[in-house]
Design a protein around this motif. Structure first.
Motif, PDB file in Angstrom:
ATOM      1  N   GLN A 141       0.838  -1.211   0.000  1.00 16.35           N
ATOM      2  CA  GLN A 141       0.000   0.000   0.000  1.00 16.35           C
ATOM      3  C   GLN A 141       0.875   1.264   0.000  1.00 16.35           C
ATOM      4  N   ALA A 142       1.924   1.239   0.838  1.00 21.18           N
ATOM      5  CA  ALA A 142       2.819   2.397   0.917  1.00 21.18           C
ATOM      6  C   ALA A 142       3.522   2.626  -0.419  1.00 21.18           C
ATOM      7  N   ALA A 143       3.940   1.543  -1.055  1.00 20.36           N
ATOM      8  CA  ALA A 143       4.617   1.686  -2.350  1.00 20.36           C
ATOM      9  C   ALA A 143       3.656   2.280  -3.381  1.00 20.36           C
ATOM     10  N   GLU A 144       2.397   1.869  -3.323  1.00 19.16           N
ATOM     11  CA  GLU A 144       1.407   2.443  -4.248  1.00 19.16           C
ATOM     12  C   GLU A 144       1.262   3.943  -4.038  1.00 19.16           C
ATOM     13  N   ILE A 145       1.293   4.346  -2.775  1.00 20.59           N
ATOM     14  CA  ILE A 145       1.187   5.776  -2.468  1.00 20.59           C
ATOM     15  C   ILE A 145       2.364   6.522  -3.103  1.00 20.59           C
ATOM     16  N   VAL A 146       3.554   5.965  -2.967  1.00 17.60           N
ATOM     17  CA  VAL A 146       4.737   6.616  -3.537  1.00 17.60           C
ATOM     18  C   VAL A 146       4.593   6.719  -5.055  1.00 17.60           C
ATOM     19  N   LEU A 147       4.216   5.612  -5.677  1.00 14.09           N
ATOM     20  CA  LEU A 147       4.120   5.600  -7.136  1.00 14.09           C
ATOM     21  C   LEU A 147       3.061   6.579  -7.625  1.00 14.09           C
ATOM     22  N   ALA A 148       1.981   6.693  -6.869  1.00 11.77           N
ATOM     23  CA  ALA A 148       0.905   7.595  -7.265  1.00 11.77           C
ATOM     24  C   ALA A 148       1.338   9.053  -7.220  1.00 11.77           C
ATOM     25  N   THR A 153      20.209  -1.900  16.886  1.00  7.84           N
ATOM     26  CA  THR A 153      18.825  -1.496  16.582  1.00  7.84           C
ATOM     27  C   THR A 153      18.679  -0.894  15.184  1.00  7.84           C
ATOM     28  N   SER A 154      19.793  -0.563  14.541  1.00  6.57           N
ATOM     29  CA  SER A 154      19.683   0.021  13.188  1.00  6.57           C
ATOM     30  C   SER A 154      19.254  -1.023  12.156  1.00  6.57           C
ATOM     31  N   ILE A 155      19.315  -2.286  12.539  1.00  8.11           N
ATOM     32  CA  ILE A 155      19.112  -3.353  11.553  1.00  8.11           C
ATOM     33  C   ILE A 155      17.698  -3.359  10.965  1.00  8.11           C
ATOM     34  N   GLY A 156      16.698  -3.058  11.780  1.00 13.17           N
ATOM     35  CA  GLY A 156      15.314  -3.101  11.295  1.00 13.17           C
ATOM     36  C   GLY A 156      15.078  -2.131  10.149  1.00 13.17           C
ATOM     37  N   GLU A 157      15.593  -0.921  10.278  1.00 13.93           N
ATOM     38  CA  GLU A 157      15.429   0.082   9.220  1.00 13.93           C
ATOM     39  C   GLU A 157      16.243  -0.305   7.979  1.00 13.93           C
ATOM     40  N   ARG A 158      17.428  -0.855   8.208  1.00 16.48           N
ATOM     41  CA  ARG A 158      18.270  -1.194   7.052  1.00 16.48           C
ATOM     42  C   ARG A 158      17.603  -2.249   6.186  1.00 16.48           C
ATOM     43  N   ILE A 159      16.998  -3.231   6.849  1.00 12.85           N
ATOM     44  CA  ILE A 159      16.311  -4.271   6.070  1.00 12.85           C
ATOM     45  C   ILE A 159      15.100  -3.691   5.341  1.00 12.85           C
ATOM     46  N   ASN A 160      14.323  -2.887   6.044  1.00 12.33           N
ATOM     47  CA  ASN A 160      13.080  -2.412   5.438  1.00 12.33           C
ATOM     48  C   ASN A 160      13.334  -1.480   4.251  1.00 12.33           C
ATOM     49  N   ALA A 161      14.391  -0.682   4.333  1.00 14.47           N
ATOM     50  CA  ALA A 161      14.704   0.197   3.199  1.00 14.47           C
ATOM     51  C   ALA A 161      15.016  -0.641   1.955  1.00 14.47           C
ATOM     52  N   ARG A 162      15.714  -1.754   2.154  1.00 13.82           N
ATOM     53  CA  ARG A 162      16.043  -2.624   1.017  1.00 13.82           C
ATOM     54  C   ARG A 162      14.777  -3.220   0.416  1.00 13.82           C
ATOM     55  N   ILE A 163      13.893  -3.686   1.294  1.00 15.23           N
ATOM     56  CA  ILE A 163      12.655  -4.304   0.793  1.00 15.23           C
ATOM     57  C   ILE A 163      11.842  -3.271   0.007  1.00 15.23           C
ATOM     58  N   PHE A 164      11.722  -2.086   0.589  1.00 15.99           N
ATOM     59  CA  PHE A 164      10.869  -1.055  -0.025  1.00 15.99           C
ATOM     60  C   PHE A 164      11.434  -0.630  -1.387  1.00 15.99           C
ATOM     61  N   ALA A 165      12.740  -0.411  -1.426  1.00 11.62           N
ATOM     62  CA  ALA A 165      13.352   0.024  -2.690  1.00 11.62           C
ATOM     63  C   ALA A 165      13.187  -1.051  -3.759  1.00 11.62           C
ATOM     64  N   ALA A 166      13.347  -2.310  -3.349  1.00  9.98           N
ATOM     65  CA  ALA A 166      13.212  -3.399  -4.325  1.00  9.98           C
ATOM     66  C   ALA A 166      11.788  -3.448  -4.880  1.00  9.98           C
ATOM     67  N   LEU A 167      10.816  -3.208  -4.007  1.00 15.94           N
ATOM     68  CA  LEU A 167       9.425  -3.237  -4.466  1.00 15.94           C
ATOM     69  C   LEU A 167       9.154  -2.101  -5.465  1.00 15.94           C
ATOM     70  N   LEU A 168       9.686  -0.923  -5.195  1.00 20.26           N
ATOM     71  CA  LEU A 168       9.509   0.184  -6.151  1.00 20.26           C
ATOM     72  C   LEU A 168      10.154  -0.181  -7.494  1.00 20.26           C
ATOM     73  N   GLU A 169      11.332  -0.771  -7.426  1.00 23.57           N
ATOM     74  CA  GLU A 169      12.014  -1.206  -8.659  1.00 23.57           C
ATOM     75  C   GLU A 169      11.152  -2.194  -9.425  1.00 23.57           C
ATOM     76  N   GLN A 170      10.587  -3.130  -8.684  1.00 19.78           N
ATOM     77  CA  GLN A 170       9.759  -4.144  -9.341  1.00 19.78           C
ATOM     78  C   GLN A 170       8.573  -3.507 -10.066  1.00 19.78           C
ATOM     79  N   HIS A 171       8.106  -2.368  -9.525  1.00 17.23           N
ATOM     80  CA  HIS A 171       7.009  -1.659 -10.181  1.00 17.23           C
ATOM     81  C   HIS A 171       7.502  -0.756 -11.300  1.00 17.23           C
ATOM     82  N   GLY A 172       8.771  -0.829 -11.598  1.00 18.91           N
ATOM     83  CA  GLY A 172       9.285  -0.063 -12.730  1.00 18.91           C
ATOM     84  C   GLY A 172       9.812   1.313 -12.382  1.00 18.91           C
ATOM     85  N   ALA A 173       9.784   1.684 -11.102  1.00 20.73           N
ATOM     86  CA  ALA A 173      10.359   2.980 -10.722  1.00 20.73           C
ATOM     87  C   ALA A 173      11.840   2.777 -10.417  1.00 20.73           C
TER      88      ALA A 173
END
Ligand code: ASP
Ligand code: MG
Length: 476
Positions: free
Chosen positions: A26-33, A132-152
């Motif tokens: 849902q968040a990725a859709e918001i970004v793409l929109a 504690t930085s690990i949670g954000e580091r993982i999530n940024a990777r996941i999110f960026a990959a999802l945007l890439e998958q959507h062609g951004a």
């Protein structure tokens, strides 16, 4: 000045907004929109909700010599993130493999770090931040990959490469000049190339490159720092509520979203217990006049709340009402206090010696008593400290007694437009008086845009509803 530059947006997604595969999607859709309206966009992400807590728990248990708990957490966090990736990223694709590999590496690092903590039997703030930085580091990777998958075009960026901080680990503050330089170099370039950087919230690094964190909940701060350093036009904070509300909807069912708030109103609300942005964290953008929005990831169609340096004040307007519970009101009273200088200073000196924070103070002009409100868990220590400090005055009966009333709440009505508007106080007290609610003490909030009332805890809910319905919903 800003004519053709109306284009740079920083968006931050909090833990629940990226707390599951469907939320991330849902968040990725918001970004793409938004990509057309905002050609230059920076995304800031939190860890998935609960992950930072797990990382903290693992590291604390390791410090206590427990080798089991952190291993269990490493396994469950690997599984949790792996499942999200498997839900979101196409199977057998390069993107998926890379992210899965990164997740394994991060959580192996977590185990290794916890192992060292366990061996040393000590968890330094510095080690805690790296862990504690690990949670954000993982999530940024996941999110960026999802945007890439959507062609951004997108790239995960570790904020330790961008946000330079002091070495106050676990609660670091940004250093403006180097952060500005690095933001321009690392992110500005990506933006020019129309790549969407997905930056880890919460973390930074010292000039020497040691990972720091900005304090729990610090991703809002990350977004504001980047908004400031990148000269963004707006900052949007995506969360799981519709915006800042007129009251807590669990107590006041007809509470509504507040369309516009000023910085000082946010400060007053945060101070008096409403679950809004911490004023420190949004200061970087507000100081520079960059508007900040609070929006709901799960209801993106509505505008949310806009926070500005100084919103237009509508005279007499109360925007929100909030309550803090679990308080005690301490009274120091005695006829011998009248006109004696130093009593207040010594009283509050004694309070400070207990590390108790004072939420509200009031003294009548007769000077025969001082009363103030502290959290109930500190009240016994506070009374003892004052009695000790005032032993001589108590013996002489200049001070008759020091006593407390427990089970108190502070109900605060907030709105910059009530400054200097006498009618508002009358309406507030009228709303309570109509229901026979007794007001024990009154004070004007520090930023002059709130009126606080001390009430008995059992009256709190009714007081909130009365003020909400009769004063806020009835703004004239
Ligand atoms: N993940 C961090 C925390 O839970 C930072 C944040 O969510 O803003 O405190
Ligand atoms: Mg969080």
């Amino acid at each position: 000045m800003k004519s053709e530059k109306h284009s740079r947006l920083v968006m931050k997604f909090g833990g629940t907004s990226v707390g599951s595969a469907s939320a991330i999607s849902q968040a990725a859709e918001i970004v793409l929109a938004q990509a057309i309206a905002w050609p230059e966009m920076v995304v800031v992400v939190s860890a998935m909700s609960g992950v930072t807590d797990d990382l903290v728990r693992g590291s604390l248990s390791a410090a206590a010599g427990d080798t089991q708990t952190y291993q269990g957490i490493a396994a469950s966090l690997t599984e949790k993130h792996t499942r999200v990736v498997e839900d979101l990223l196409a199977p057998a694709g390069e993107l998926r493999d890379q992210v899965l590999h990164f997740i394994d590496r991060c959580l192996a690092e977590f185990s290794t770090l916890c192992h060292s903590v366990c061996v040393l039997g000590e968890l330094t703030p510095r080690a805690q931040d790296t862990i504690t930085s690990i949670g954000e580091r993982i999530n940024a990777r996941i999110f960026a990959a999802l945007l890439e998958q959507h062609g951004a075009e997108s790239q995960a960026v570790d904020a330790s490469e961008v946000i330079v901080t002091d070495d106050n680990f676990q609660n670091a503050s940004p250093l403006a000049i180097p952060t500005r330089e690095r933001a321009a170099a690392r992110l500005g370039k990506l933006l020019e190339q129309r790549v969407i950087p997905v930056v880890t919230g919460f973390i930074g690094a010292t000039t020497g490159g040691l990972i720091t964190t900005l304090g729990r909940g610090g991703s809002d701060y990350s977004a504001a720092i980047l908004g400031d350093c990148l000269d963004a036009d707006e900052v949007w904070i995506w969360t799981d509520v519709d915006g800042v509300m007129t009251a807590d909807p669990r107590v006041v069912p007809n509470a509504q979203v507040i369309p516009v708030l000023s910085y000082s109103e946010v400060g007053e609300l945060a101070y008096f217990g409403a679950k809004v942005l911490h004023p420190r964290t949004i200061r970087p953008v507000i100081d520079r006049g960059i508007p900040l929005w609070v929006k709901n990831t799960f209801n993106p169609g509505i505008p949310g709340t806009r926070i500005e340096r100084q919103s237009k004040e509508v005279t007499g307007t109360v925007k929100a009402v909030t309550a803090i519970k679990g308080l005690s009101m301490v009274t120091v009273e005695g006829r011998g206090m009248m006109g004696v200088p130093g009593i207040a200073a010594r009283t509050f000196g004694a309070v400070a010696s207990q590390g108790a924070s004072v939420l509200m103070i009031s003294q009548a002009s007769s000077e025969q008593s001082i009363c103030f409100v502290v959290p109930s868990e500190t009240v016994q220590g506070v009374i003892r400290a004052i009695e000790k400090e005032m032993a001589v005055e108590l013996a002489r009966q200049d001070i008759d007694r020091v006593w407390a009333m427990d089970d108190m709440v502070i109900v605060t009505a907030v709105g910059a437009g009530m400054r200097g508007t006498p009618g508002v106080a009358a309406r507030l007290f009228g709303a309570l008086g109509g229901k026979g609610i007794n007001v024990i003490a009154i004070a004007q909030g520090a930023s002059e845009c709130g009126v606080s009332m001390v009430l008995e805890a059992r009256d709190a809910a009714e007081a909130l509803r009365q003020i909400h319905d009769q004063v806020i919903m009835n703004n004239k």
